[in-house]
Design an enzyme around this catalytic site. Structure first.
Site, PDB file in Angstrom:
ATOM      1  N   ILE A   1       0.701  -1.127   0.191  1.00 13.33           N
ATOM      2  CA  ILE A   1      -0.149  -0.027   0.038  1.00 13.33           C
ATOM      3  C   ILE A   1       0.885   1.210  -0.027  1.00 13.33           C
ATOM      4  CG2 ILE A   1      -1.665   1.429   1.298  1.00 13.33           C
ATOM      5  CD1 ILE A   1      -2.860  -0.982  -0.159  1.00 13.33           C
TER       6      ILE A   1
ATOM      7  N   LYS B   1      -5.701   3.305   7.406  1.00 12.40           N
ATOM      8  CA  LYS B   1      -6.802   2.297   7.931  1.00 12.40           C
ATOM      9  C   LYS B   1      -6.324   0.874   8.256  1.00 12.40           C
ATOM     10  CE  LYS B   1      -7.938  -0.168   4.756  1.00 12.40           C
ATOM     11  NZ  LYS B   1      -8.132  -1.503   4.759  1.00 12.40           N
TER      12      LYS B   1
ATOM     13  N   SER C   1      11.638   1.306   7.399  1.00  7.06           N
ATOM     14  CA  SER C   1      11.210  -0.009   7.296  1.00  7.06           C
ATOM     15  C   SER C   1      12.352  -1.051   7.603  1.00  7.06           C
ATOM     16  CB  SER C   1      10.583  -0.183   5.840  1.00  7.06           C
ATOM     17  OG  SER C   1      10.414  -1.430   5.477  1.00  7.06           O
ATOM     18  N   ARG C   2      12.135  -2.057   8.070  1.00  2.26           N
ATOM     19  CA  ARG C   2      12.981  -3.156   8.214  1.00  2.26           C
ATOM     20  C   ARG C   2      13.584  -3.885   6.837  1.00  2.26           C
ATOM     21  NH1 ARG C   2      14.461  -3.715  13.712  1.00  2.26           N
ATOM     22  NH2 ARG C   2      13.005  -3.203  15.177  1.00  2.26           N
TER      23      ARG C   2
ATOM     24  N   ASP D   1     -10.501  -5.946   7.200  1.00  2.00           N
ATOM     25  CA  ASP D   1      -9.355  -4.981   6.611  1.00  2.00           C
ATOM     26  C   ASP D   1      -9.904  -4.422   5.483  1.00  2.00           C
ATOM     27  OD1 ASP D   1      -6.409  -3.975   6.863  1.00  2.00           O
ATOM     28  OD2 ASP D   1      -6.766  -4.511   4.777  1.00  2.00           O
TER      29      ASP D   1
END
Length: 310
Positions: free
Chosen positions: A14, A90, A36-37, A168
């Site tokens: 996303i 969201k 971000s990992r 979701d």
């Protein structure tokens, strides 16, 4: 006015497909970092974690939290404590109650907390709201069915506790419904199908209503193959009204009134920019409350195990 310098935290599908291009096309908003990992973006400063970003990264004004909902509360609290505006993908968190302390923290810090519902920014949603304002809605049928393997490949968190499962995507429909209908809604019954090896449902059937007894049904499915279904059909005293393609198309009276390209995330970032200019927050928990009530009322059925690779 200086641009709003945004860092995206959590860089999955996303974030790549929606947030990055929306920021690039929104005047007054600039992507300055990624945390971000597991992923990065060429040419954009990168940190492994939000904590590392806040301590050692470039100067930022705001974060867009695109991480799984189970970890978002702690990240939002950290960002607000550091004086940053916060956009929540969201759903805004793993629970309803955990959002209230964030609202308090944002107010104390004079920073924006924006709990986003991207489907509300689909092109046909506000035109539908305006159309329905002059009509009596008799009944509503939601059909929201998509293929989890296409839209969330390898994302095991979505079936973990707090990941919402089929809600979701289903919460997108509820976010539209609570935008276009004038009265508060509540769940009257729910049937939830849980795979034997998962902690969140893969399908659900809901019944909802309002204070006037409006009949609303919702069919949610995460195993839809072929054409995907993101439709809301309303029977009104002025004839049928249909929102389709997740709110991008509006049809009424046999005529196509709206059929527009996806502009949801650009709308989110325009709204975020407006909010941060004044430090105002925008946190509507109505869609999340409906999902929570579906879990409270839901009759649970166990169905066959789900594996990401069929």
């Amino acid at each position: 006015m200086s641009p709003l310098r945004v860092a995206i935290v959590g860089f999955g599908k996303i974030a790549r497909d929606q947030h990055v291009p929306a920021i690039a096309t929104t005047e007054g908003v600039e992507l300055v970092a990624i945390a971000s990992r597991n992923a990065s973006l060429p040419g954009v400063p990168h940190a492994a974690t939000l904590d590392e970003l806040l301590h050692d990264g470039p100067e930022i004004d705001a974060v867009a939290l695109c991480t799984p909902p189970q970890v978002r509360h702690a990240q939002a609290a950290m960002a607000l404590a550091a004086g940053k505006h916060v956009m929540l993908e969201k759903p805004p968190g793993a629970t309803v109650a955990e959002i209230t302390p964030l609202v308090t923290a944002a107010r104390a810090a004079q920073r924006t907390l924006f709990a986003t519902w991207h489907s509300r920014f689909a092109s046909a949603v506000d035109p539908a709201r305006q159309l329905l304002a002059g009509r009596k809605v008799i009944s509503v049928k939601i059909t929201w069915k998509e293929d989890v393997r296409v839209w969330h490949p390898g994302q095991a968190w979505i079936f973990e506790a707090g990941g919402l499962g089929v809600f979701d995507p289903g919460i997108n429909a509820l976010s539209i419904l609570t935008r276009i209908l004038p009265q508060p809604l509540f769940v009257t019954s729910a049937d939830l199908a849980f795979p034997a090896n998962r902690d969140a449902p893969i399908a659900a059937n809901l019944a909802l209503s309002d204070a006037e007894g409006l009949k609303i049904t919702a069919e949610l499915d995460f195993l839809q193959t072929g054409p995907q279904s993101w439709d809301i059909d309303l029977d009104t005293n002025g004839g049928p009204v249909t929102l389709s393609m997740g709110g991008a198309r509006l049809r009424a009276g046999g005529a196509q009134l709206v059929d527009a390209a996806d502009a949801e995330y650009a709308g989110l970032y325009r709204r975020f920019r407006e909010l941060t200019a004044t430090g105002e927050s925008d946190v509507d928990l109505a869609p999340m409350q409906l999902v929570a009530d579906a879990f409270l009322l839901g009759r649970r059925r166990t169905v066959e195990p789900f594996e990401d690779v069929p």
